[in-house]
Design a protein around this motif. Structure first.
Motif, PDB file in Angstrom:
ATOM      1  N   PRO A 272      35.810  33.020  56.098  1.00  0.00           N
ATOM      2  CA  PRO A 272      36.307  33.304  57.452  1.00  0.00           C
ATOM      3  C   PRO A 272      36.729  34.776  57.485  1.00  0.00           C
ATOM      4  N   SER A 273      37.204  35.228  58.619  1.00  0.00           N
ATOM      5  CA  SER A 273      37.697  36.601  58.707  1.00  0.00           C
ATOM      6  C   SER A 273      39.167  36.618  58.270  1.00  0.00           C
ATOM      7  N   ILE A 274      39.359  36.835  56.969  1.00  0.00           N
ATOM      8  CA  ILE A 274      40.691  36.738  56.353  1.00  0.00           C
ATOM      9  C   ILE A 274      41.656  37.760  56.982  1.00  0.00           C
TER      10      ILE A 274
ATOM     11  N   THR B  77      42.847  38.260  59.892  1.00  0.00           N
ATOM     12  CA  THR B  77      42.748  38.783  61.268  1.00  0.00           C
ATOM     13  C   THR B  77      43.273  37.816  62.336  1.00  0.00           C
ATOM     14  N   GLY B  78      43.877  36.697  61.898  1.00  0.00           N
ATOM     15  CA  GLY B  78      44.493  35.783  62.849  1.00  0.00           C
ATOM     16  C   GLY B  78      45.994  36.002  62.857  1.00  0.00           C
ATOM     17  N   ALA B  79      46.720  35.035  62.335  1.00  0.00           N
ATOM     18  CA  ALA B  79      48.180  35.108  62.302  1.00  0.00           C
ATOM     19  C   ALA B  79      48.681  36.355  61.564  1.00  0.00           C
TER      20      ALA B  79
ATOM     21  N   SER C 272      33.653  37.544  70.225  1.00  0.00           N
ATOM     22  CA  SER C 272      33.972  38.975  70.101  1.00  0.00           C
ATOM     23  C   SER C 272      34.117  39.372  68.633  1.00  0.00           C
ATOM     24  N   ASP C 273      34.656  38.483  67.804  1.00  0.00           N
ATOM     25  CA  ASP C 273      34.712  38.788  66.361  1.00  0.00           C
ATOM     26  C   ASP C 273      33.300  38.864  65.784  1.00  0.00           C
ATOM     27  N   LEU C 274      32.433  37.967  66.224  1.00  0.00           N
ATOM     28  CA  LEU C 274      31.040  38.001  65.765  1.00  0.00           C
ATOM     29  C   LEU C 274      30.402  39.343  66.130  1.00  0.00           C
TER      30      LEU C 274
END
Ligand code: ADP
Length: 184
Positions: free
Chosen positions: A127-129, A131-133, A170-172
């Motif tokens: 996943p995109s480590i 970049t969330g919480a 948008s992340d893609l």
């Protein structure tokens, strides 16, 4: 979906849910407690079932009583998911960029890849480590993710497929744009 050849492996960038991936391993954007959380972590424990948490508890008792340090990685089974293994890593919390965040994020990717190779796994999804919480800006994080994967694949054999799985359109798009800069 977009595919690049990197070293002897293929790198794919796709939109999807990490818990649906059928690679040998999927990577969890965990926190240092290894006791579950929100985002990717919550989705993996929900879908994978209680076995993963049991294995995480054992890891805490044996290898990392004080928690898994940022940038390190450990492995459990994939529980009820299609993947055989979950590699749990802890990305850095974004603190503005001057607290070693870039280096730590790179370490999280590198140590996850190393662990996969050491277990003779051939395919892995990320996943995109962070970049969330954890608030790491997506464009900076995508560059670090893709460059870390590229550097690893150019120096170590063993892996056949790495999939970067992005949850949002948008992340893609950010990953696809940054990948074009890095790979062509
Ligand atoms: P961190 O705490 O490392 O920032 P998060 O899990 O909060 O990790 O978020 C990391 C990224 O993963 C975010 O871009 C988020 O949108 C995305 N994400 C959340 N759930 C999933 C999922 N099931 N599959 C793939 N990506 C996901």
């Amino acid at each position: 979906m977009i595919t690049y050849n990197v070293g002897k492996a293929k790198l794919q960038i796709v939109r999807g849910d990490i818990t649906d991936q059928e690679t040998d391993a999927i990577v969890n954007a965990a926190n240092s407690t290894l006791m579950g959380g929100g985002g990717v972590d919550g989705a993996i424990h929900r879908k994978g079932g209680p076995k993963i948490l049991e294995e995480c508890k054992k890891i805490r008792l044996t290898l990392y009583p004080e928690g898994l340090p940022t940038g390190k990685a450990v492995i459990t089974s994939g529980g009820n998911m299609k993947t055989k293994y979950v590699i749990h890593t802890v990305g850095p919390i974004w603190r503005g960029g001057n607290s070693g965040e870039a280096e730590l994020l790179s370490e999280a990717y590198k140590n996850s890849l190393k662990l996969a190779v050491s277990r003779r796994l051939k395919t892995i999804s990320f996943p995109s480590i962070s970049t969330g919480a954890y608030g790491f800006p997506i464009e900076k994080a995508s560059k670090i993710a893709l460059e870390s994967i590229k550097n690893f694949l150019e120096s170590e054999d063993g892996l056949e497929l790495i999939v970067c799985v992005l949850f949002s359109q948008s992340d893609l798009e950010t990953y696809v744009k940054v990948a074009k800069e890095i790979f062509s």
